[in-house]
Design a protein around this motif. Structure first.
Motif, short mmCIF file in Angstrom:
data_model
loop_
_atom_site.label_atom_id
_atom_site.label_comp_id
_atom_site.label_asym_id
_atom_site.label_seq_id
_atom_site.Cartn_x
_atom_site.Cartn_y
_atom_site.Cartn_z
N GLN A 25 0.11 -6.91 6.21
CA GLN A 25 0.69 -7.03 4.87
C GLN A 25 -0.18 -7.94 4.01
O GLN A 25 -0.65 -8.98 4.47
CB GLN A 25 2.10 -7.60 4.94
CG GLN A 25 2.79 -7.66 3.58
CD GLN A 25 4.21 -8.20 3.70
OE1 GLN A 25 4.45 -9.18 4.38
NE2 GLN A 25 5.15 -7.54 3.05
N ILE A 26 -0.40 -7.55 2.77
CA ILE A 26 -1.10 -8.40 1.83
C ILE A 26 -0.15 -9.51 1.39
O ILE A 26 0.96 -9.24 0.90
CB ILE A 26 -1.58 -7.61 0.61
CG1 ILE A 26 -2.61 -6.56 1.05
CG2 ILE A 26 -2.18 -8.54 -0.45
CD1 ILE A 26 -3.04 -5.63 -0.07
N ILE A 63 -13.89 -6.41 10.60
CA ILE A 63 -12.54 -5.86 10.60
C ILE A 63 -12.56 -4.58 9.77
O ILE A 63 -13.29 -4.48 8.78
CB ILE A 63 -11.51 -6.87 10.02
CG1 ILE A 63 -10.07 -6.38 10.20
CG2 ILE A 63 -11.79 -7.16 8.56
CD1 ILE A 63 -9.54 -6.53 11.58
N GLY A 64 -11.81 -3.58 10.18
CA GLY A 64 -11.65 -2.36 9.39
C GLY A 64 -10.34 -2.43 8.63
O GLY A 64 -9.28 -2.54 9.23
N VAL A 65 -10.39 -2.40 7.30
CA VAL A 65 -9.21 -2.45 6.44
C VAL A 65 -9.15 -1.15 5.63
O VAL A 65 -10.02 -0.90 4.79
CB VAL A 65 -9.25 -3.66 5.50
CG1 VAL A 65 -8.04 -3.65 4.55
CG2 VAL A 65 -9.28 -4.96 6.28
N ASP A 66 -8.15 -0.32 5.91
CA ASP A 66 -8.04 0.99 5.27
C ASP A 66 -9.36 1.75 5.37
O ASP A 66 -9.78 2.43 4.42
CB ASP A 66 -7.61 0.86 3.81
CG ASP A 66 -6.09 0.80 3.65
OD1 ASP A 66 -5.37 1.12 4.62
OD2 ASP A 66 -5.61 0.43 2.56
N VAL A 112 -9.84 2.17 -2.49
CA VAL A 112 -8.51 1.99 -3.05
C VAL A 112 -8.03 0.54 -2.95
O VAL A 112 -6.96 0.21 -3.47
CB VAL A 112 -7.48 2.91 -2.35
CG1 VAL A 112 -7.85 4.37 -2.56
CG2 VAL A 112 -7.35 2.58 -0.87
N ILE A 113 -8.80 -0.33 -2.31
CA ILE A 113 -8.33 -1.70 -2.13
C ILE A 113 -8.16 -2.42 -3.46
O ILE A 113 -7.37 -3.36 -3.58
CB ILE A 113 -9.26 -2.48 -1.18
CG1 ILE A 113 -8.52 -3.70 -0.61
CG2 ILE A 113 -10.55 -2.87 -1.88
CD1 ILE A 113 -9.21 -4.34 0.58
N ALA A 114 -8.87 -1.98 -4.49
CA ALA A 114 -8.72 -2.58 -5.81
C ALA A 114 -7.32 -2.38 -6.38
O ALA A 114 -6.87 -3.15 -7.22
CB ALA A 114 -9.76 -2.01 -6.77
N GLU A 115 -6.63 -1.34 -5.89
CA GLU A 115 -5.29 -1.02 -6.40
C GLU A 115 -4.18 -1.71 -5.61
O GLU A 115 -3.01 -1.65 -6.00
CB GLU A 115 -5.08 0.49 -6.35
CG GLU A 115 -6.15 1.29 -7.08
CD GLU A 115 -6.10 2.77 -6.74
OE1 GLU A 115 -5.10 3.21 -6.12
OE2 GLU A 115 -7.07 3.49 -7.09
N ARG A 116 -4.53 -2.36 -4.51
CA ARG A 116 -3.52 -2.96 -3.65
C ARG A 116 -2.91 -4.20 -4.31
O ARG A 116 -3.58 -4.94 -5.03
CB ARG A 116 -4.11 -3.36 -2.31
CG ARG A 116 -4.68 -2.21 -1.49
CD ARG A 116 -3.61 -1.22 -1.14
NE ARG A 116 -4.07 -0.24 -0.17
CZ ARG A 116 -3.50 0.94 0.00
NH1 ARG A 116 -2.46 1.28 -0.75
NH2 ARG A 116 -3.96 1.77 0.91
#
Length: 209
Positions: A108-109, A139-142, A175-179
């Motif tokens: 979770q962010i 680490i692999g994130v999404d 897509v991490i910019a949208e998280r």
């Protein structure tokens, strides 16, 4: 195998549901589907999925019960976007780190720190994975290969958390910019780190430590 270098994002344009089963359709750009065939592997937010149908720019994939349980793909809705990477081929440059596309859990962010040229995101991972997290480890994130900035104990929840620092290129391509805070991301532990940690644990256990 994948490298964690996301090649682009793709929109979910259709979803069909069944019991413990889901199919979804991505709209893939021409570069992302060049040479793509049924049966090929494509990473979606770090999850290895198999192409089941191709209809022009619309490409279909099936998601089984375990995938829906342990990843964030089951929460996708039509219109959402996912990180996409085609499977690596022999001779390709490995710009990130070796990834299998087998997500081990979700994090979770819990905080986002932004500045003009970068962004730091803090994650609360499943605590059973905390022993594999190290400062400057992979680490692999999404599905994105990232370097862990720091691992620390979160005093508010009494659990381990970690952060990554994102450059503008990563923010622009994934897509991490949208998280936002509270959302869940898929995690894949670096397999080499996992192998080393588990080997050391077995050796120490065998010595009675």
């Amino acid at each position: 195998m994948f490298t964690g270098i996301v090649q682009g994002t793709a929109e979910v344009v259709a979803i069909s549901e069944a019991e413990d089963f889901r199919s979804h359709v991505l709209r893939l750009s021409e570069p992302l589907r060049a040479g793509l065939e049924i049966g090929a592997s494509v990473s979606h937010n770090g999850v290895c999925l198999t192409v089941t149908a191709i209809d022009g720019e619309r490409v279909s994939f099936d998601l089984m019960r375990e995938t829906l349980k342990v990843t964030n793909l089951g929460a996708l809705q039509v219109g959402d976007r996912v990180n996409v990477e085609r499977a690596a081929r022999f001779g390709d440059e490995i710009g990130g780190h070796a990834m299998s596309g087998h997500v081990m859990g979700m994090a979770q962010i819990v905080d986002i720190e932004s500045s003009p040229n970068n962004r730091r995101i803090w994650f609360l991972p499943p605590q059973e994975l905390a022993r594999f997290l190290f400062d400057k480890g992979y680490i692999g994130v999404d599905g994105t290969s990232l370097t862990i900035g720091r691992v620390e104990s979160d005093p508010e929840v009494g659990a381990v958390r970690f952060c990554v620092d994102l450059i503008p290129e990563t923010l622009a391509r994934t897509v991490i910019a949208e998280r936002v805070v509270g959302e869940l991301v898929n995690l894949e532990i670096d397999p080499q780190t996992q192998a080393i940690v588990e080997t050391v644990e077995r050796v120490l256990a065998g010595r009675g430590h």
